[in-house]
Design an enzyme around this catalytic site. Structure first.
Site, PDB file in Angstrom:
ATOM      1  N   TYR A  46      45.508   8.066  29.371  1.00 15.50           N
ATOM      2  CA  TYR A  46      46.858   7.975  28.648  1.00 15.50           C
ATOM      3  C   TYR A  46      47.610   9.309  28.723  1.00 15.50           C
ATOM      4  CZ  TYR A  46      50.693   7.894  25.393  1.00 15.50           C
ATOM      5  OH  TYR A  46      51.684   8.180  24.557  1.00 15.50           O
ATOM      6  N   THR A  62      53.627  12.844  24.320  1.00 16.58           N
ATOM      7  CA  THR A  62      52.710  12.838  23.450  1.00 16.58           C
ATOM      8  C   THR A  62      51.468  14.015  22.945  1.00 16.58           C
ATOM      9  OG1 THR A  62      50.466  11.367  22.989  1.00 16.58           O
ATOM     10  CG2 THR A  62      50.886  11.814  25.264  1.00 16.58           C
TER      11      THR A  62
END
Length: 328
Positions: free
Chosen positions: A140, A116
């Protein structure tokens, strides 16, 4: 090829399975269905197990004669990660440790990993290149960053070749309407904007309209999920052809603001998007846009579906009939 798709019952994983099958490969899904959907597994068998069980994963790799692995099994909602960090570290990091151990046991050497742009945190330059410092600002992003570091360490030993693909904002649905985005709860902009336009669930929240951007709302790089799928296939092929391990951004290089997405939703659906202005969310950067040069050079990758209107059209075609809403 026979590809184990870990997390293949989820949003991006299921689209990868569809793309693999369409070109003649066989996807085998390993998913515990805690967040994925059984009905999204349509192109190969389902191994309903947890990736954190090394023995189960090893057995699946051997039994299905797996050639390569793609990994998508992760907790992704940023706010949830801040509230429940241990769950994120357990699934997102311990799950990959288990997978790598199973791959080593079974002599499977190629891995495409779903990473990501959150590994970059607050970017120092735009567009964001792969050389941008990785300083994630939320749990995250931290878990994905740690996995990338682990992959670098394992790859140096010569037993693994990997591609870490750093997504920007995945959106859209398969053009034929078979599969799409089905998170619960749904936190992503496009389905929530469509739901508000459909008159379901009340106005959506627009988080901040006072950013230093042309219209005051956040600017993001939206990439169609089927474009992501094609990039994964090219990354896998490159590894199988002998490439060294690599990390690569996947985006379009073009920023689209939140308000521009709402305008596109209104244009496609013919309905206004009721919304309220809420305070900024902690950690939301004003702009996140990818530098796409490495993806073009390494993967010969150019997105085909990632303009705002096409993304919205495909998402609306998927969601409207499931919500019982007329598209006229």
């Amino acid at each position: 090829m026979r590809v184990l798709v870990v997390g293949g019952a989820g949003y991006i994983g299921s689209h990868i399975c569809k793309a693999l099958a369409e070109r003649g490969d066989t996807p085998i899904v390993l998913d515990n269905l805690s967040r994925g959907h059984r009905h999204a597994v349509q192109w190969g068998p389902l191994v309903e197990q947890d990736v954190r069980d090394v023995g189960v994963v090893s057995e699946a790799l051997t039994e299905h004669d797996i050639d390569a692995v793609m990994h998508f099994a992760a907790n992704i909602e940023v706010g949830e990660g801040q509230r429940e960090p241990l769950a994120f570290w357990d699934n997102n990091v311990a799950g990959v440790v288990s997978l790598l151990n199973a791959m080593e046991r079974s002599n499977v050497r190629h891995l495409v990993f779903s990473s990501t742009c959150a590994v970059y945190g607050e970017p120092q330059t735009l567009p964001i290149t792969e050389d941008e410092p990785r300083t994630p600002v939320n749990v995250y992003g931290q878990t994905k960053h740690v996995v990338e570091l682990m992959l670098e360490d394992v790859s140096r030993l010569g037993a693994l070749k990997y591609a870490a693909l750093r997504y920007f904002n995945a959106a859209g649905a398969s053009p034929d309407g078979e599969i799409g985005e089905e998170h619960d709860p749904e936190t992503h902009l496009v389905p929530n904007a469509l739901k508000a336009a459909a008159g379901l669930g009340g106005p959506m929240h627009l988080f901040g309209d006072d950013y230093d951007t042309p219209d005051g709302t956040c600017v993001r790089d939206f990439i169609h999920v089927m474009d992501l799928a094609q990039a994964h296939l090219r990354a896998l092929d490159r590894l199988r052809e002998g490439s060294a391990s690599f990390a690569c951004n996947l985006g379009t290089g073009t920023g689209i603001s939140v308000k521009e997405i709402l305008d596109a939703v209104e244009s496609v659906t013919g309905r206004p998007v009721p919304h309220t202005i809420s305070p900024r969310r902690a950690g939301d950067a004003a702009q996140l846009v990818s530098d796409t040069r490495l993806a073009r050079d390494l993967l010969d990758f150019t997105p085909a579906y990632s303009d705002a209107r096409t993304i919205i059209e495909h998402a609306w075609a998927f969601h409207a009939p499931r919500w019982g809403v007329s598209r006229d």
